[in-house]
Scaffold this motif. Structure first.
Motif, short mmCIF file in Angstrom:
data_model
loop_
_atom_site.label_atom_id
_atom_site.label_comp_id
_atom_site.label_asym_id
_atom_site.label_seq_id
_atom_site.Cartn_x
_atom_site.Cartn_y
_atom_site.Cartn_z
N GLN A 105 2.33 1.72 -3.39
CA GLN A 105 1.30 2.13 -4.36
C GLN A 105 0.91 3.59 -4.15
OE1 GLN A 105 -1.13 -1.67 -3.64
NE2 GLN A 105 -1.75 -1.01 -5.66
N TYR A 106 0.91 4.01 -2.88
CA TYR A 106 0.58 5.42 -2.59
C TYR A 106 1.70 6.34 -3.07
CZ TYR A 106 -1.60 9.31 -0.08
OH TYR A 106 -2.23 10.50 0.23
N TYR A 166 -3.60 3.09 -10.77
CA TYR A 166 -2.64 2.97 -9.67
C TYR A 166 -2.86 1.71 -8.85
CZ TYR A 166 -2.06 7.71 -11.07
OH TYR A 166 -1.84 8.84 -11.81
N ASP A 167 -4.05 1.14 -8.97
CA ASP A 167 -4.33 -0.06 -8.21
C ASP A 167 -3.77 -1.25 -8.97
OD1 ASP A 167 -7.60 1.20 -7.33
OD2 ASP A 167 -5.62 1.75 -6.65
N VAL A 168 -2.47 -1.43 -8.85
CA VAL A 168 -1.80 -2.37 -9.74
C VAL A 168 -2.26 -3.81 -9.56
CG1 VAL A 168 0.28 -1.00 -10.01
CG2 VAL A 168 0.14 -2.68 -8.17
N ILE A 182 7.46 -1.89 -7.09
CA ILE A 182 6.18 -2.50 -6.75
C ILE A 182 6.12 -3.93 -7.29
CG2 ILE A 182 3.69 -2.41 -7.24
CD1 ILE A 182 3.90 0.65 -6.99
N SER A 187 7.45 1.62 -10.28
CA SER A 187 6.71 0.42 -10.72
C SER A 187 7.59 -0.82 -10.70
CB SER A 187 6.04 0.62 -12.08
OG SER A 187 6.86 1.34 -12.93
N ARG A 201 1.05 6.56 -6.72
CA ARG A 201 -0.16 7.32 -7.03
C ARG A 201 0.05 8.81 -6.80
NH1 ARG A 201 -6.40 7.23 -4.97
NH2 ARG A 201 -6.23 9.33 -4.15
N ASP A 242 0.84 -1.21 0.00
CA ASP A 242 0.00 0.00 0.00
C ASP A 242 0.87 1.25 0.00
OD1 ASP A 242 -2.45 -1.42 0.19
OD2 ASP A 242 -2.29 -1.51 2.38
#
Lengths: 337, 436
Positions: free
Chosen positions: A231-232, B6-8, A303, A300, A235, A228
């Motif tokens: 991802q934040y 963004y919600d990969v 992630i 990315s 984002r 999370d």
């Protein structure tokens, strides 16, 4: 885009006097939070709303809050959430860094830049000062670290500044003692946590009452996972210190962890120093923070790596957590972060 | 409407990933830890180093199998005693949903910790051992789950492998539970036969129980519809914090005054006529701000900042609602209380601090109407006090009015906590039934 179109239509169809009742669409960025027709929210939106609620509750109920900011990814997200919670006002409390003196220079640069950018006050609590004042004694030997000494420096700074609420970036998915902790975690006058006698914490109603000398540790990221957080960062396009991305570094292996060669680490004769392409999955003191071999150069990439990993972040990168099964619980009881 | 690139974890073009909060109740003996271990393991949320540590500890203690309870019991005392004392939160995700598990203790002496975990849950799993059937503990867990209004309940009949996957055993337990549940108000009740140890009906549907026409537990968790559990009808916005930039980030904001809070009900839109409580004055919403820019509507659980058209005297603890749909406003509230103090009982005439949404007031206990036996649901109207973990009906007189709804209509505006003024401990939770 449907939403922007709709707003524009509504505005142009409205009688002149009521047109301003309908908000305009300032720029594309605001569309990111344009609501969905079924009133759903993504997991990041729910987590963000919960964290902002927690931060506003602290600002409303405490006299002297402070936010612990190390320049690590969790505290970066926490600081970004604080900016969002109080916008367009400035963050109504200072930030504090417990400085062991054994920092990655990239992280200290980042800390200073970020603090200047936001215009928030920075309090630096120095472990070196605690050592010089005789409050703590430096550990000796090849594996010496200042990790445990930080607790005294932290508690002294809380007392000295009379902080009554201390935001920490701890997450419950990090470690099993942290999985047990409340969002608002009471600390007695010695800064101690009593895990067997925590205050019940129902709904989102937080008990903020304390006596003088006691304080509350507040964990706005309690329900966030490592993924999370990343991802934040993606984002919100948050800047993070460069050591989170793949780079060349001279390292050596100890207990299965890759430690950086530095003035604070002392490889033994059988610990070969070699050059590797690494990144940091967590950021702490140089002597206890391990690097991971990685070629991830973008958020990315990181992630994708984290989504695929089979090892926890603390297990992979923290020498300090390997001491015993209860080492985090023991340190937390004493007042550690 | 909005891309959620963004919600990969969510597959391309699918709906955004949401969050399901679930609470598990049961004891180690019911296989609760094994079930959680299975969910975490099969969804790849247990990591190799965690498993290695658990295997090592299990071996060191001379246990013959890997004790997955060691994963969830995070405190030294819990590992020593082999019981769960306090809630542990666990996280896992599938491409459809992020799950937050509140793993709550089953023993009656830790009821307050179970209540903590259940208060935010969308769904509760009550575990029953197929060999033993319903126990006093499973009835208590089901009752507490409904007292806290967890909208979805799953009765998981575990250890089906030990009763030869016998359909009759499952049906007998399900029927018995359904009869008990009829006395409670349960919104959505499901029954699933499982074997946590072998994974039957946990993630995959079991071939050993072809007679079960429902889904697997994980499938149920992924698909249960929770969006409409929120109250999207009654506009409730407890004012949490007033934002007045003394040193605005932008000089144009010198006169900015925004009311920050988390939406507790309904849908707010710019232009809506709203009423401020306690004043009863009305105005309109000029704008709904967030740091990313204004939004066209706000609903639970969004944290936003309202800018109103008129300059009203609004402060923390006040409520914004719609003029024709107001919460109750009263200095007298009644509700079910769960008492959580291990040092003092609850009795009439006690003085306490009440925290409700963003409002803190003082209260005096007017009357303890009855004590409810959480195992039998029997009401003892002669009770004059409530001890630790006991439940009863109470009426409170407050120093100032609260703006509330019945708990069964809104969990945010219908719940309050009781704080002991001397020790500052949280000593009670009240689910409001009505005001006067």
């Amino acid at each position: 885009m449907v939403c922007a179109w709709l707003v524009v239509q509504l505005r142009s169809n409205a009688p002149a006097g009521e047109r301003d009742l309908i908000p305009s669409v300032p720029d594309d960025r605001s569309l990111l939070v344009a609501v969905r027709s079924d009133y759903s929210l993504s997991q990041l939106e729910v987590l963000e709303a919960e964290s902002i609620h927690i931060m506003r509750e602290v600002a409303a109920e405490f006299e002297r809050p402070v936010l612990l900011f190390s320049g690590g990814k969790d505290s970066i997200v926490m600081l970004a959430l604080a900016e969002r919670a109080f916008w367009p006002a400035r963050i109504p409390f200072p930030v504090m860094h417990v400085d062991t003196g054994h920092n990655f220079p990239e992280v200290i640069d980042y800390r200073d830049r970020r603090v200047a950018e936001i215009g928030v006050k920075l309090v630096v609590a120095s472990v070196q000062d605690s050592i010089d004042a005789g409050r703590v004694a430096e550990e000796t030997g090849r594996r010496a670290s200042r990790n445990r000494l930080q607790t005294t420096t932290l508690l002294d700074a809380i007392e000295e500044n009379r902080f009554d609420a201390v935001f920490g970036g701890g997450r419950r998915d990090e470690e099993k003692a942290r999985a047990k902790e409340r969002v608002f975690s009471f600390r007695d006058e010695f800064g101690q946590w009593d895990p067997k006698n925590q205050r019940p914490e129902l709904w989102s109603i937080y008990n903020t009452r304390i006596r003088i000398g006691e304080h509350i540790r507040v964990f706005p990221l309690s329900n966030w996972t490592e993924l999370d957080v990343w991802q934040y960062i993606a984002r919100e396009k948050l800047e993070i210190p460069s050591i989170y991305y793949a780079h060349q570094r001279r390292v050596f292996e100890r207990d299965g962890i890759l430690l950086a060669e530095s003035e604070f680490t002392h490889p033994a004769d059988d610990e070969q120093v070699f050059e590797a392409t690494v990144r940091y999955r967590t950021v702490g003191d140089i002597p206890v923070t391990g690097a991971v071999e990685s070629s991830a150069t973008t958020v990315s990439d990181v992630i994708a790596e984290i989504a695929a990993t089979r090892i926890t972040e603390r297990g992979q990168t923290r020498a300090d957590d390997r001491a015993s099964e209860a080492s985090m619980e023991d340190r937390k009881r004493e007042g550690y972060f | 409407m909005t891309a959620t690139a963004y919600d990969v974890l969510a597959p391309e073009g699918s709906r955004p990933m949401d969050i399901l909060r679930l609470a598990t109740a049961g004891s180690v003996d019911d296989g609760k830890s094994t079930l959680i271990g299975r969910l975490l393991y099969d969804s790849k949320a247990i990591f190799e180093d965690q498993l290695a540590a658990v295997e090592q500890t299990s071996r060191a203690r001379g246990e013959e199998y890997t004790n997955l309870a060691l994963l969830t019991d995070g405190l030294r005392a819990e590992r020593e005693q082999g019981i769960t004392i306090d809630v542990a939160y666990r996280y896992f995700a599938t491409p459809r949903r992020k799950f937050i598990i509140a793993d709550t203790p089953g023993h009656i002496q830790y009821t307050r910790n179970m209540v903590t975990g259940a208060s935010t849950a969308d769904l509760a799993i009550v575990l029953v051992d197929a060999r033993n059937g319903l126990t006093e503990q499973s009835r208590r867990h089901a009752f507490l789950t409904t007292l806290l209004r967890v909208p979805h309940l799953v009765l998981a009949v575990n250890k089906m492998d030990l009763v030869d996957y016998d359909q009759r055993v499952f049906e007998r337990i399900s029927e018995e539970f359904a009869a008990f549940a009829a006395k409670l108000e349960i919104g959505d009740l499901s029954f699933i036969p499982i074997s946590a140890l072998h994974g039957d009906n946990v993630v995959q549907r079991s071939e050993k129980m072809p007679w079960h026409d429902g889904t697997s537990l994980l499938h149920h968790l992924e698909h249960v519809h929770i969006a409409s559990d929120r109250n999207l009808i009654d506009v409730r916005f407890p004012v949490q914090y007033v934002i007045r930039p003394h040193q605005a980030t932008d000089p144009a904001l010198h006169d900015y005054r925004g009311y920050a809070g988390q939406v507790a009900g309904g849908v707010l839109k710019p232009g809506d006529e709203v009423m401020h409580l306690p004043s009863g004055l009305t105005t309109r919403i000029a704008r709904i701000d967030t740091a990313r820019g204004p939004v066209p509507e706000a609903y639970s659980p969004m944290s936003v900042t309202l800018v109103l058209e008129d300059d009203l005297d609004v402060s923390r603890g006040d409520m914004i609602c719609r003029p024709h749909n107001q919460p109750m406003a009263s200095q007298d509230v009644e509700g079910m209380v769960c008492w959580m103090s291990d040092t003092k009982p609850l009795a009439a005439r006690d003085r306490l601090v009440v925290k409700h949404t963003s409002r803190t007031v003082k209260a005096i206990v007017r009357d303890l109407q009855y004590r409810l036996d959480v195992n039998t649901l029997h009401r003892d109207e002669n009770a004059d006090r409530l001890g630790l973990n006991e439940v009863g009906r109470v009426s409170l007189r407050l120093t100032q009015p609260l703006f509330f709804d019945p708990y069964n209509r809104n969990r945010q505006t219908g719940g309050l906590i009781l704080i002991d003024e001397a020790t500052n401990a949280t000593v009670g939770a009240v689910m409001i039934t009505e005001g006067r």
